[in-house]
Scaffold this active site. Structure first.
Site, PDB file in Angstrom:
ATOM      1  N   LYS A 110       0.817  -1.213   0.000  1.00 24.91           N
ATOM      2  CA  LYS A 110       0.000   0.000   0.000  1.00 24.91           C
ATOM      3  C   LYS A 110       0.855   1.269   0.000  1.00 24.91           C
ATOM      4  CE  LYS A 110      -4.196  -2.068   1.880  1.00 24.91           C
ATOM      5  NZ  LYS A 110      -3.750  -3.451   2.214  1.00 24.91           N
TER       6      LYS A 110
HETATM    7  C1  LIG Z   1      -4.439  -4.599   1.671  1.00 21.69           C
HETATM    8  C2  LIG Z   1      -3.677  -5.895   1.682  1.00 21.69           C
HETATM    9  C3  LIG Z   1      -4.033  -7.004   0.867  1.00 21.69           C
HETATM   10  C4  LIG Z   1      -5.263  -6.987  -0.003  1.00 21.69           C
HETATM   11  O1  LIG Z   1      -5.127  -6.159  -1.122  1.00 21.69           O
HETATM   12  P1  LIG Z   1      -6.409  -5.686  -1.950  1.00 21.69           P
HETATM   13  O2  LIG Z   1      -5.925  -4.684  -2.912  1.00 21.69           O
HETATM   14  O3  LIG Z   1      -7.358  -5.117  -0.942  1.00 21.69           O
HETATM   15  O4  LIG Z   1      -6.970  -6.908  -2.614  1.00 21.69           O
HETATM   16  C5  LIG Z   1      -3.235  -8.130   0.890  1.00 21.69           C
HETATM   17  N1  LIG Z   1      -2.155  -8.209   1.693  1.00 21.69           N
HETATM   18  C6  LIG Z   1      -1.782  -7.187   2.492  1.00 21.69           C
HETATM   19  C7  LIG Z   1      -0.592  -7.354   3.364  1.00 21.69           C
HETATM   20  C8  LIG Z   1      -2.523  -5.993   2.516  1.00 21.69           C
HETATM   21  O5  LIG Z   1      -2.144  -4.989   3.338  1.00 21.69           O
END
Ligand SMILES: *Cc1c(COP(=O)(O)O)cnc(C)c1O
Length: 433
Positions: free
Chosen positions: A107
């Site tokens: 993210k």
């Molecule tokens: C947010 C997140 C996900 C999921 O990703 P999406 O884009 O919501 O499908 C998977 N793994 C981690 C570690 C995350 O922080």
């Protein structure tokens, strides 16, 4: 580029409007009006380009009409101050490591890009200060706070439930200072979210200060995630392993895999995709039955994927115009219980010496089960295993070292503002700032 809403009831928006609003007025998700196919010459030479050069080319296709070229270049290069490399796990399985950023999860890419793009728009408008409000149950707060850290003209308020986030998570947004304020709410996550929603709806507050959200469905957070899929292809091509590439994405809200599907629409030569779920199997069931049936989310050890009604399903549906056969011909699914996730983590550590976090483990496991002869798989390792240190150590029976940048957060001094869950208190506080 104009952006339309997946619900088709709201007017088209400019990039600037879509970024500031996040969600369209009809509660749909914004989609770019067109998705440009990149020229063959780009794919022919991609293995000789750097990650930043590749990302800039992709960014131009989406944002080139709306952002001055030099500024866009700076935004991309500044966002990608860290690498997203592929690491070999087995002969035909590679890990796309998305945890080399400041908060050790993918993210970071979207949050850093959004912060810089928002700053660009603020400067164009004559430097009016913007306040970003974000409610978090843990991980979103840290990615957003660090993404916006030190970005001039933007103040960030991270609202989190007192005593309900882990120490590692808490220190990633309470120790930063500068333009980041952690607001410790005496309540649960839903109270934090309610405070943020009320703030956006309060006319008096909005006339007093400019408020915006940094939600994960924002186009400026979501589209830049395509960058690292192009990089994965480039690095695999350089290894001579890109002819039958399968990309597997551990999915929760489905933003990450949707960005990969945008890449595919731009001509990125990926043969097929796998969406790996934990026990939250809504998308998996959709693939089997053609019916999308949201459920309450279930708690798992891969908790960032505990989503019972994935927002970005609307974007996938729109991208393939609801054609179930088109979706299933390109994407397959998988769903794993906590025990199966544990099994994959243990097996991968013993057989390959590679430590997975519980999210990446879903991706790895799906590739071990679904790859066919001739294919090479790349799964996203979406977070560093040290973010889930206790869980991971208990499963693999070995110590997980904490990377320096995570340890540095843990040494910092916690600073937070205590807040009741009453909106009038929060409003008074914001007005007094
Ligand atoms: C947010 C997140 C996900 C999921 O990703 P999406 O884009 O919501 O499908 C998977 N793994 C981690 C570690 C995350 O922080």
């Amino acid at each position: 580029m104009k952006y339309y809403s997946t619900n088709k009831q709201a007017p088209m928006a400019t990039l600037h409007e879509a970024v500031v609003k996040g969600l369209a007025g009809d509660r749909g998700l914004y989609m770019p009006e067109s998705i440009e196919r990149l020229p063959q010459s780009f794919y022919d030479n991609i293995d000789k380009m750097s990650f930043q050069e590749i990302a800039y080319t992709v960014a131009q296709a989406f944002f080139g009409e709306d952002v001055n070229a030099d500024d866009l270049r700076n935004i991309v290069y500044d966002t990608l101050s860290f690498d997203c490399p592929v690491a070999k796990v087995t002969d035909n399985i590679y890990s796309l490591e998305l945890f080399h950023g400041p908060t050790l999860a993918f993210k970071d890419v979207g949050a850093r890009f959004m912060a810089r793009l928002l700053q660009y728009f603020i400067r164009q408008e004559g430097n009016e200060e913007v306040n970003v409000l974000v409610a978090t149950s843990g991980d979103t707060g840290s990615a957003v706070a660090n993404g916006f850290l030190g970005v001039e003209g933007i103040k960030v308020y991270v609202l989190y439930p007192k005593g309900k986030v882990s120490k590692i998570q808490e220190c990633q947004f309470t120790t930063l200072g500068q333009n980041i304020t952690a607001v410790e709410v005496d309540g649960v996550f839903d109270d934090c979210q309610a405070l943020v929603k009320n703030a956006f709806m309060d006319a008096e507050l909005n006339s007093h200060m400019k408020l915006t959200s940094a939600n994960s469905i924002n186009v400026a957070r979501f589209l830049p995630q395509a960058f690292y899929y192009f990089n994965a292809y480039a690095r695999m091509k350089a290894l001579g392993k890109a002819d039958e590439l399968v990309v597997c994405v551990p999915s929760g809200n489905f933003g990450n895999i949707t960005a990969a599907l945008f890449g595919h629409r731009m001509g990125l030569p990926i043969k097929r995709f796998i969406a790996a779920n934990n026990a939250n199997d809504i998308f998996y069931n959709y693939l089997q039955t053609g019916k999308y049936e949201p459920k309450a989310s279930r708690q798992t050890i891969a908790n960032a994927m505990d989503v019972g009604d994935p927002s970005n399903f609307a974007r996938i549906y729109d991208l393939y115009q609801g054609d179930h056969a088109a979706v299933t011909s390109l994407i397959s699914g998988a769903t794993y219980s906590d025990d199966m996730i544990r099994e994959a983590m243990k097996q991968c550590h013993e057989a390959n010496g590679y430590v997975l976090d519980p999210h990446g483990a879903c991706g790895y496991r799906a590739l071990t089960e679904q790859l066919v002869k001739g294919e090479t798989g790349v799964f996203c390792e979406t977070a560093h295993p040290a973010k889930f240190k206790d869980t991971v150590e208990a499963i693999i029976g070995a110590e997980v070292a904490i990377p320096e940048r995570l340890a540095a957060f843990m040494k910092g001094q916690k600073q937070s503002v205590e807040m009741s869950k009453e909106f009038k208190d929060f409003k008074e506080y914001l007005i007094s700032r």
